[in-house]
Design an enzyme around this catalytic site. Structure first.
Site, short mmCIF file in Angstrom:
data_model
loop_
_atom_site.label_atom_id
_atom_site.label_comp_id
_atom_site.label_asym_id
_atom_site.label_seq_id
_atom_site.Cartn_x
_atom_site.Cartn_y
_atom_site.Cartn_z
N ASP A 138 40.53 40.03 41.85
CA ASP A 138 39.72 39.83 43.18
C ASP A 138 39.17 38.32 43.09
O ASP A 138 38.28 37.91 43.94
CB ASP A 138 38.64 40.86 43.13
CG ASP A 138 39.03 42.04 43.90
OD1 ASP A 138 40.03 42.09 44.49
OD2 ASP A 138 38.12 43.02 43.69
N ARG A 160 34.42 42.97 38.25
CA ARG A 160 34.33 41.63 38.82
C ARG A 160 33.40 40.95 38.05
O ARG A 160 33.28 39.82 38.39
CB ARG A 160 34.27 41.81 40.17
CG ARG A 160 35.10 42.42 41.14
CD ARG A 160 35.15 41.99 42.70
NE ARG A 160 35.26 40.37 42.93
CZ ARG A 160 35.28 39.82 44.11
NH1 ARG A 160 35.02 40.53 45.17
NH2 ARG A 160 35.54 38.64 44.17
N HIS A 176 30.68 43.86 52.94
CA HIS A 176 29.95 42.49 52.83
C HIS A 176 29.68 41.95 53.97
O HIS A 176 30.53 42.47 55.01
CB HIS A 176 30.88 41.64 51.93
CG HIS A 176 31.17 41.53 50.59
ND1 HIS A 176 32.44 41.39 49.79
CD2 HIS A 176 29.99 41.76 49.55
CE1 HIS A 176 32.33 41.33 48.57
NE2 HIS A 176 30.92 41.66 48.37
N CYS A 233 37.05 35.49 53.15
CA CYS A 233 36.64 35.86 51.62
C CYS A 233 37.34 34.92 50.61
O CYS A 233 37.05 34.77 49.43
CB CYS A 233 37.41 37.28 51.53
SG CYS A 233 36.73 38.71 52.37
N ARG A 258 26.08 45.92 47.98
CA ARG A 258 26.60 44.83 46.84
C ARG A 258 25.27 44.16 46.60
O ARG A 258 24.75 44.07 45.38
CB ARG A 258 27.94 43.99 47.26
CG ARG A 258 28.92 44.74 47.66
CD ARG A 258 29.70 45.36 46.22
NE ARG A 258 31.05 46.08 46.74
CZ ARG A 258 32.06 45.33 46.69
NH1 ARG A 258 32.27 44.30 46.13
NH2 ARG A 258 33.28 46.08 46.93
#
Ligand code: ARG
Length: 275
Positions: free
Chosen positions: A71, A96, A170, A268, A141
């Site tokens: 990611d 992550r 997000h 992103c 998140r």
């Protein structure tokens, strides 16, 4: 509808080539470990995105992708960069977590002032600069405590917005900054992704905002990158592209379908460096 004349400024972006791209865990509803991914296709699409920025006159810096961090291509999550200050990312999921220090090191090695976050935050996935304000997503998140930490660090108003649909986990999947000009800030967003209170905050702040349709949102059309004039946007977000054109923006369609398997689009993959 009044078409305004948006002011374009050249941008500096940080990106990470998806050399190690795959979907090996599932932390959002778009990810499916059993589905085939194609790292070569991801790299081709990523290079087209990078070349699009270069053709528009922007600068692109890159960070080396690390094996085992698929990611990492979603560079927007790597940090938050406002007024030359780097607020490090502190990821919610263990898969992550090593990305935070990796991005922070990239900045520190290049002489940037970096601040190690104490609170959980996923960088500019959830923290979006719009004019003098910072819009801050929470719910999936980034924590509200991180919003407060960032406000204290940079001294700009940070507006908390509650996300309620796991597909739009997000803020940058549900809201796009179209103009960051403090005199005429503008956004596009998908109202159902937000709590009722957050929807009315957005309405008050941006009464003229572009409202995206369900299809625009489902194509991750709001995961768009604007330089104030050109808006790099998923080709499937056709209604959104039309609405942008009506407002005087130029949509620039770039296909990032392979990266959508991880739950991300153009924005992103792009971290803006604000000196
Ligand atoms: N698979 C990644 C995750 O779920 C995708 C991140 C997308 N990045 C973004 N800025 N929305 O964390």
């Amino acid at each position: 509808m009044t078409a305004h004349a948006p002011g374009r400024t050249p941008r500096q972006y940080l990106m990470c080539e998806p050399t190690h791209y795959t979907v090996s865990y599932e932390i959002n509803p778009w990810m499916d470990k059993t589905r085939h991914t194609d790292a070569e296709l991801a790299v081709r699409q990523w290079r087209t995105l990078r070349d699009t920025y270069l053709d528009l006159g922007h600068t692109v810096e890159t960070i080396d992708p690390l094996p085992g961090l698929p990611d990492m291509v979603y560079a927007a999550n790597g940090a938050t960069v406002v007024d030359g200050v780097v607020y490090s990312a502190r990821f919610r999921y263990p898969e992550r977590q090593p990305e935070g220090p990796a991005y922070q090191k990239w900045f520190a090695d290049r002489g940037w002032v970096t601040h190690t976050a104490a609170q959980t935050n996923e960088g500019e996935g959830d923290l979006l600069v719009v004019g003098d304000l910072i819009l801050a997503g929470t719910g999936f998140r980034t924590s509200r405590a991180a919003h407060a930490e960032l406000q204290e660090l940079v001294g700009r108003p940070v507006i908390s917005l509650e996300l309620v649909d796991p597909h739009y986990y997000h803020l940058d999947t549900a809201l796009a900054v179209l103009s960051s000009d403090p005199a005429a800030p503008q956004v596009a967003y998908y109202p159902p992704a937000f709590s009722p209170g957050s929807r009315s905050v957005l309405q008050q702040l941006f009464p003229e905002a572009v409202v995206a349709t369900e299809d625009d949102a489902a194509a991750l059309g709001l995961n768009a990158v604007s330089d104030g004039e050109h808006v790099v946007v998923a080709p499937a977000a056709t209604h959104l592209a039309g609405a942008l054109r009506e407002r005087g923006y130029t949509p620039v369609p770039v296909d990032t379908s392979e990266l959508l398997k991880g739950g991300g689009g153009a924005k992103c993959c792009t971290l803006e460096l604000r000196r």
